[in-house]
Motif scaffolding. Sequence first.
Motif, PDB file in Angstrom:
ATOM      1  N   ASP A 103      -2.875  11.952   5.399  1.00 17.82           N
ATOM      2  CA  ASP A 103      -2.456  10.761   5.576  1.00 17.82           C
ATOM      3  C   ASP A 103      -3.504   9.847   5.442  1.00 17.82           C
ATOM      4  O   ASP A 103      -4.498   9.933   5.901  1.00 17.82           O
ATOM      5  N   TYR A 104      -3.158   8.854   4.302  1.00 22.81           N
ATOM      6  CA  TYR A 104      -4.071   7.946   4.251  1.00 22.81           C
ATOM      7  C   TYR A 104      -3.371   6.967   3.505  1.00 22.81           C
ATOM      8  O   TYR A 104      -2.171   6.975   2.898  1.00 22.81           O
ATOM      9  N   MET A 105      -4.060   5.501   3.535  1.00 20.59           N
ATOM     10  CA  MET A 105      -3.375   4.713   2.632  1.00 20.59           C
ATOM     11  C   MET A 105      -4.396   4.107   1.618  1.00 20.59           C
ATOM     12  O   MET A 105      -5.739   4.067   1.517  1.00 20.59           O
ATOM     13  N   SER A 140      -9.485   3.349   0.132  1.00 19.10           N
ATOM     14  CA  SER A 140      -8.587   4.352   0.958  1.00 19.10           C
ATOM     15  C   SER A 140      -8.975   4.218   2.314  1.00 19.10           C
ATOM     16  O   SER A 140     -10.066   3.886   2.762  1.00 19.10           O
ATOM     17  N   TYR A 162      -0.266   2.350  11.030  1.00 23.62           N
ATOM     18  CA  TYR A 162      -1.087   1.749  10.250  1.00 23.62           C
ATOM     19  C   TYR A 162      -0.277   0.912   9.201  1.00 23.62           C
ATOM     20  O   TYR A 162      -0.801   0.144   8.331  1.00 23.62           O
ATOM     21  N   ALA A 163       1.031   1.200   8.956  1.00 24.59           N
ATOM     22  CA  ALA A 163       1.768   0.501   7.942  1.00 24.59           C
ATOM     23  C   ALA A 163       1.810  -1.067   8.345  1.00 24.59           C
ATOM     24  O   ALA A 163       2.228  -1.775   7.448  1.00 24.59           O
ATOM     25  N   ALA A 177       1.190   7.071  10.213  1.00 21.79           N
ATOM     26  CA  ALA A 177       1.400   6.305   9.300  1.00 21.79           C
ATOM     27  C   ALA A 177       2.262   4.972   9.757  1.00 21.79           C
ATOM     28  O   ALA A 177       2.060   3.611   9.185  1.00 21.79           O
ATOM     29  N   VAL A 208       0.838  -1.120  -0.040  1.00 22.27           N
ATOM     30  CA  VAL A 208       0.050  -0.048  -0.274  1.00 22.27           C
ATOM     31  C   VAL A 208       0.938   1.205   0.009  1.00 22.27           C
ATOM     32  O   VAL A 208       2.037   1.258   0.243  1.00 22.27           O
ATOM     33  N   ASP A 209       0.207   2.267  -0.555  1.00 20.67           N
ATOM     34  CA  ASP A 209       0.893   3.589  -0.401  1.00 20.67           C
ATOM     35  C   ASP A 209       0.206   4.506   0.778  1.00 20.67           C
ATOM     36  O   ASP A 209      -0.725   4.814   0.741  1.00 20.67           O
ATOM     37  N   PRO A 210       1.276   4.742   1.842  1.00 23.10           N
ATOM     38  CA  PRO A 210       0.507   5.367   3.097  1.00 23.10           C
ATOM     39  C   PRO A 210       0.565   7.007   3.274  1.00 23.10           C
ATOM     40  O   PRO A 210       0.318   7.345   4.091  1.00 23.10           O
TER      41      PRO A 210
END
Length: 164
Positions: free
Chosen positions: A50-52, A119, A130-131, A127, A41-43
Amino acid sequence: MRTPIIFGGLALVLVAVGTLVVQKEHVLARGTPLLLELAPVDPRSLMQGDYMVLDYAVSREARPNEGTEPEQGRLVLRRDESDVGHFVRVEAPGTVLAPGEMWLNYKVRQGRVRLGAESFFFQEGHADHYAKAKYGELRVAEDGSSVLVGLRDAERQPLGSPEP
């Protein structure tokens, strides 16, 4: 003459939004729990905070063949004993679900299978927390519609808000 038209249009918008909210709340309350394994995913997004961007493993397994799959439809998934969904097939006309199978709606956009919950937004600076996400937690209605309710770690434990 304009005032009734403006208020009528506003009322229609409010009814439409209210209907969507009620439908999503119904899925949250009565939907079947389903965990989907996440692909990388892209964090971060500089424009939106900030979002994934979530990419599910079943989306990659269900990649349509160029021009042969419909632009939207339903995937057939089977849940294991841990509620993790595994891709079985793309629904074909007249498909009957076998015991333990369920539908999940999809759309093909830019050559990728999208499940609608793509998303996950979180507070700035979290981040790293949640990563660790390895699963997306969804609630799925009988018709295949779904709502993302959270993220889970490798042990399938919910990733709540990090401690301050």
